[in-house]
Design a protein around this motif. Structure first.
Motif, PDB file in Angstrom:
ATOM      1  N   ALA B 147       0.844  -1.207   0.000  1.00 37.47           N
ATOM      2  CA  ALA B 147       0.000   0.000   0.000  1.00 37.47           C
ATOM      3  C   ALA B 147       0.875   1.252   0.000  1.00 37.47           C
ATOM      4  O   ALA B 147       0.562   2.240  -0.671  1.00 37.47           O
ATOM      5  CB  ALA B 147      -0.921  -0.006   1.217  1.00 37.47           C
ATOM      6  N   ARG B 150       2.339   1.670  -3.474  1.00 41.72           N
ATOM      7  CA  ARG B 150       1.319   2.174  -4.392  1.00 41.72           C
ATOM      8  C   ARG B 150       1.100   3.674  -4.162  1.00 41.72           C
ATOM      9  O   ARG B 150       1.015   4.450  -5.107  1.00 41.72           O
ATOM     10  CB  ARG B 150       0.023   1.388  -4.169  1.00 41.72           C
ATOM     11  CG  ARG B 150      -1.185   1.905  -4.918  1.00 41.72           C
ATOM     12  CD  ARG B 150      -1.105   1.642  -6.407  1.00 41.72           C
ATOM     13  NE  ARG B 150      -2.378   1.926  -7.074  1.00 41.72           N
ATOM     14  CZ  ARG B 150      -2.479   2.429  -8.290  1.00 41.72           C
ATOM     15  NH1 ARG B 150      -1.386   2.692  -8.989  1.00 41.72           N
ATOM     16  NH2 ARG B 150      -3.658   2.651  -8.830  1.00 41.72           N
ATOM     17  N   ALA B 187      -6.702   7.274  -9.357  1.00 39.42           N
ATOM     18  CA  ALA B 187      -6.744   5.833  -9.082  1.00 39.42           C
ATOM     19  C   ALA B 187      -5.860   5.492  -7.880  1.00 39.42           C
ATOM     20  O   ALA B 187      -6.223   4.657  -7.046  1.00 39.42           O
ATOM     21  CB  ALA B 187      -6.302   5.056 -10.317  1.00 39.42           C
ATOM     22  N   ILE B 188      -4.714   6.163  -7.779  1.00 39.15           N
ATOM     23  CA  ILE B 188      -3.822   5.914  -6.633  1.00 39.15           C
ATOM     24  C   ILE B 188      -4.493   6.397  -5.347  1.00 39.15           C
ATOM     25  O   ILE B 188      -4.481   5.713  -4.317  1.00 39.15           O
ATOM     26  CB  ILE B 188      -2.468   6.623  -6.841  1.00 39.15           C
ATOM     27  CG1 ILE B 188      -1.743   6.038  -8.059  1.00 39.15           C
ATOM     28  CG2 ILE B 188      -1.602   6.491  -5.589  1.00 39.15           C
ATOM     29  CD1 ILE B 188      -0.567   6.877  -8.541  1.00 39.15           C
ATOM     30  N   SER B 191      -7.080   3.982  -4.350  1.00 38.56           N
ATOM     31  CA  SER B 191      -6.470   2.778  -3.812  1.00 38.56           C
ATOM     32  C   SER B 191      -5.990   3.012  -2.370  1.00 38.56           C
ATOM     33  O   SER B 191      -6.140   2.148  -1.496  1.00 38.56           O
ATOM     34  CB  SER B 191      -5.313   2.394  -4.741  1.00 38.56           C
ATOM     35  OG  SER B 191      -4.493   1.461  -4.154  1.00 38.56           O
ATOM     36  N   GLY B 194      -8.950   3.046  -0.147  1.00 37.10           N
ATOM     37  CA  GLY B 194      -9.405   1.666   0.033  1.00 37.10           C
ATOM     38  C   GLY B 194      -8.590   0.941   1.089  1.00 37.10           C
ATOM     39  O   GLY B 194      -9.148   0.244   1.950  1.00 37.10           O
ATOM     40  N   PHE B 195      -7.275   1.108   1.046  1.00 32.49           N
ATOM     41  CA  PHE B 195      -6.413   0.468   2.051  1.00 32.49           C
ATOM     42  C   PHE B 195      -6.749   0.981   3.450  1.00 32.49           C
ATOM     43  O   PHE B 195      -6.899   0.207   4.406  1.00 32.49           O
ATOM     44  CB  PHE B 195      -4.941   0.735   1.715  1.00 32.49           C
ATOM     45  CG  PHE B 195      -3.996   0.368   2.823  1.00 32.49           C
ATOM     46  CD1 PHE B 195      -3.671  -0.958   3.082  1.00 32.49           C
ATOM     47  CD2 PHE B 195      -3.445   1.354   3.635  1.00 32.49           C
ATOM     48  CE1 PHE B 195      -2.823  -1.297   4.122  1.00 32.49           C
ATOM     49  CE2 PHE B 195      -2.581   1.022   4.676  1.00 32.49           C
ATOM     50  CZ  PHE B 195      -2.275  -0.302   4.916  1.00 32.49           C
TER      51      PHE B 195
END
Lengths: 339, 480
Positions: B147, B150, B187-188, B191, B194-195
């Motif tokens: 994560a 990313r 998008a990053i 993400s 989301g994490f």
């Protein structure tokens, strides 16, 4: 590679006069994280100052056990310069809790390792702490700038007969570090796989320039004049990618970047002595011609070719070179857009 | 009385040595040593001013963006520039990504593994904690490191690479973001959200930052999954809100400046809980217990001259003081000064900063940063410039004040005849881990360690580790 009873390669990672950036970089390695990647690769990280559980006297006991030959050491990795000062006492960089300098710990431990790896240009050549007046007498493990010697001396060889392996860069790409470590453990990297300043040739046989996304601008000498413009960064903005080794532009950094893609010059951070340059983002010129031309190209040829290619520069390339966005897209000459 | 030495002190950034006097199983006095000196301030002297953008970030591999933007801010002042608004936004996105990555690295890699140690094997919560957080082997790192990697892909787009980027210039950032890149940034950010929502908080970020009282926090965490709730349960079981109380005075230079000012405001918070303006002109550095020669107390006028043989010195760190007082900096200070409700309420309830509240402040801030990153990406105006031309630097005195993950970071730059005459840096951990000053007043960590119970474990006491790591020290920044 010697393997232990568990069949794992035992790696000790130490930090000298370091910023910790090499560790921060390698923590990006591996799809399921660096720790998993190490285990899958058969490497047992017996201690690392940033990530290991053991602290204080547990660590001192481990280091003493290695020094006294009670514990085996396969890979010794150093991140950061070796600060020898003041007066070779090493007191600018003590290993806490040991009353002993990192410099002297390294002198003890390096001869006991199968392989010694310098990660980053500090551990390799001295790096940024060695810049200017070099306040701490910082050197690399086996180089001082481009001169062989350094903390361990020119004649140093690890137990497997290799000099220090220099994974240069500031910070190095995580892939350079992991691939070098794994090439050693697989027995695929030997003395013939190193260049004259100890860098693995699988990295150093490339130039940072190779694969640069600004290559079309380079070909036509269509140059950016100020920061954030799209053109080649060599003519005015200090880029040394045609002289600096590394496959920087052939692989992705942080999921897709590189220095030149990021819009700023290559400062040759993989080169010994890069820290001594000045005016990094300006091209030094003599009579209007950059001083730092590609090393293997005669100056007269470069000048002639540059004049020729400038005369042939397509309008699109010339205009886009000094813009921060693409103002003229590619198209056929008959397209109205490119007329 | 016994005196013990703790070191090497790992799972901090850089190395650290702590000497403790112990009486009846408690710390009565602490001395904190920064054992590394590299001499960045000396190295910068005499160079062209813009070289600071290459040299200064390399002080630190974990907060190089913070170092970059402090240097760029001082240079911007020297050039009399205003940066391009897009460049400010792109800088904020990258800076927030670095700070959030730092908070995650601290929580998962540096701090939590202490609770997995065998010293806690008799506790009911230990086996689940060990499965999750054991150093390098716990299940959490397998989620947190990818994560983090990313999240740092934001750097690939905005900054070329991380650490040590040259993208952060006085006039803005060095590359314009195109539409496809904005989509990738989105998008990053998604993400990352989301994490955080799946692994760290097990809840929507909006719900997390809406928590405003200790009672709400307690009921929120009941039965909740996620690593934050896990920490809160361990913190209660070990009374971490009684551990590592700081000196009282909190400071923030203000963070994420844009055209409307600072996203987190600047100021100080007094012992009495008052928020006041930042008296930046009252910052001094004392070298009475540092291996440094006396120069000026004022960072705008002082130099750095090491003296390894100086009597009574015990650290390479100078002792920064604000109006003569030691000051705690960091996410907790930043949030308290910005009036974040939960952090303010926790500090009030506990009578100050402590191990638990420092960690809570970091995680609350991480949730805020994830939301801010989303907003700043949306605010980019893709057809407008990201950088304005940098001009010549004027001679004079300039200062760049920013907030790194660990707290207030200042660069004091003096330019003369187009060269750097002096460059002084005060980093967050210089404040938190400062040695004593000429009046014998201990630095914040030295004060926070006093009273810590070590029992019979002595130097191996885990409580010492918690107090030290709760500050998320960066020792390479400290003495630089």
């Amino acid at each position: 590679m010697t393997v232990g009873s568990e069949g794992m390669t035992r790696m000790l990672w130490l930090q000298g006069a370091s910023c910790g950036g090499c560790t921060m970089s390698i923590l990006e390695s591996g799809a399921s994280g660096w720790f998993d990647e190490l285990r899958q690769s058969g490497i047992d990280l017996i201690w690392h100052p940033s990530v290991s559980e053991q602290t204080g006297d547990e660590v001192v006991e481990l280091l003493e056990a290695i020094r006294d030959g009670r514990e085996r050491l396969d890979l010794l990795v150093l991140e950061g310069s070796v600060a020898r000062g003041p007066s070779l006492s090493g007191r600018f960089n003590m290993l806490a809790g040991t009353n002993r300098s990192i410099y002297h710990w390294l002198l003890d431990l390096a001869p006991l390792a199968d392989y010694v790896v310098a990660v980053g240009s500090c551990a390799a050549y001295g790096g940024i702490p060695a810049a200017g007046i070099n306040p701490t007498d910082a050197v690399g493990l086996q180089f001082e700038g481009s001169d062989v010697g350094g903390a361990l001396g020119a004649g140093f060889r690890s137990k497997r007969g290799l000099p220090v392996i220099n994974v240069a860069g500031c910070a190095p790409h995580p892939g350079w570090m992991m691939e070098s470590l794994l090439a050693l453990t697989s027995g695929d990297l030997g003395a013939d796989g190193l260049d004259t300043v100890g860098r693995p040739t699988f990295i150093a046989n490339h130039l940072a320039h190779h694969g640069c996304s600004r290559n079309e601008f380079y070909e036509f000498k269509a140059s950016a004049e100020t920061m954030s413009e799209r053109g080649c960064l060599m003519e005015h903005l200090g880029c040394r990618a045609t002289q600096a080794v590394g496959d920087c532009n052939q692989r992705s950094w942080n999921g897709g970047g590189s220095c030149t893609k990021g819009g700023y010059a290559c400062i040759a951070c993989t080169s010994p002595g890069f820290e001594s340059a000045q005016n990094y983002l300006q091209t030094a010129k003599l009579a209007g011609i950059p001083v730092g031309l590609p090393t293997d190209m005669p100056k007269a040829w470069f000048v002639a070719l540059a004049a020729l290619s400038k005369s042939a520069t397509p309008r699109r390339v010339r205009i886009n070179a000094t813009a921060d966005h693409v103002v003229m897209p590619p198209g056929r000459p008959s397209d109205k857009r490119s007329s | 009385m016994t005196r013990i030495t703790v070191g090497p002190f790992n799972r901090v950034e850089g190395d650290l040595e702590v000497r403790l006097d112990i009486e009846s199983g408690r710390v009565t006095r602490a001395e904190v040593t920064a054992p590394l000196y590299r001499g960045f301030e000396q190295i910068l002297e005499g160079r062209p001013p813009l070289d600071a953008l290459v040299i200064a970030p390399r002080i630190c591999g974990i907060c190089s963006v913070s170092q970059s933007i402090a240097a760029a801010a001082a240079l911007r002042q020297a050039m009399g520039l205003a940066a391009a608004p897009n460049g400010i936004l792109a800088t904020n996105i990258a800076h927030a990504a670095e700070n959030a990555a730092d908070h995650l690295t601290h929580f998962y890699i540096f701090f939590m593994p202490d609770f997995a140690r065998d010293a806690y094997a008799s506790h009911a919560w230990h086996s689940a904690t060990a499965e999750r957080f054991t150093a390098t082997k716990g299940s959490a790192a397998r989620e947190a490191l990818p994560a983090r990697a990313r999240l740092l892909e934001i750097m690939g787009i905005i900054a070329g690479k991380w650490p040590h980027s040259l993208a952060f210039q006085p006039g803005g950032t060095t590359r314009a973001i195109e539409l496809g890149e904005r989509i990738r940034l989105n998008a990053i950010a998604a993400s990352f959200r989301g994490f955080l929502e799946r692994v760290v908080f097990a809840d929507k970020l909006e719900n997390v930052i809406a928590l405003s009282t200790p009672d709400e926090l307690d009921s929120w965490r009941e039965g909740r999954g996620g690593d934050f709730a896990h920490f809160l349960r361990v913190a209660d079981a070990l009374s971490l809100n009684d551990l590592g109380t700081g000196p009282g005075l909190l400071m923030s230079f203000g963070a994420y400046h844009d055209v409307d000012g600072a996203h987190f405001r600047a100021g100080i918070r007094t012992d009495a809980g008052e928020i006041e303006a930042l008296p930046a002109h009252r910052i001094t550095e004392d070298v009475s217990h540092a291996w440094m020669r006396e120069t000026s107390l004022d960072p705008a006028e002082s130099r750095t001259v090491p003296d390894a043989d100086k009597a009574d010195a015990y650290s390479w760190c100078k002792a920064p003081r604000l109006a003569g007082e030691p000051v705690e900096v960091g996410a907790l200070a930043r949030q308290a000064i910005n009036g974040q409700q939960l952090i303010t309420a926790l500090i009030t309830a506990d009578g100050g900063s402590n191990v638990r509240n420092r960690v809570i402040a970091r995680l609350i801030e991480t949730a805020q940063l994830a939301l801010s990153i989303e907003q700043w990406i949306k605010a980019l105006r893709l057809n407008e410039p990201f950088c304005v031309n940098s001009g010549e630097t004027a001679d004079g005195h300039f200062v760049g004040l920013v907030e790194a993950a660990r707290g207030s970071l200042g660069h004091w730059l003096a330019v003369r005849s187009g060269r750097i005459e002096r460059f002084q840096i005060i980093a967050p951990t210089s404040w938190n881990f400062s040695p004593r000053d000429a009046d014998g007043v201990a630095g914040p960590l030295e004060q926070a360690l006093v009273g810590t119970e070590v029992g019979t474990a002595g130097a191996r006491a885990v409580s010492i580790q918690h107090v030290v790591r709760s500050f998320d020290p960066c020792m390479v920044c400290t003495a630089h």
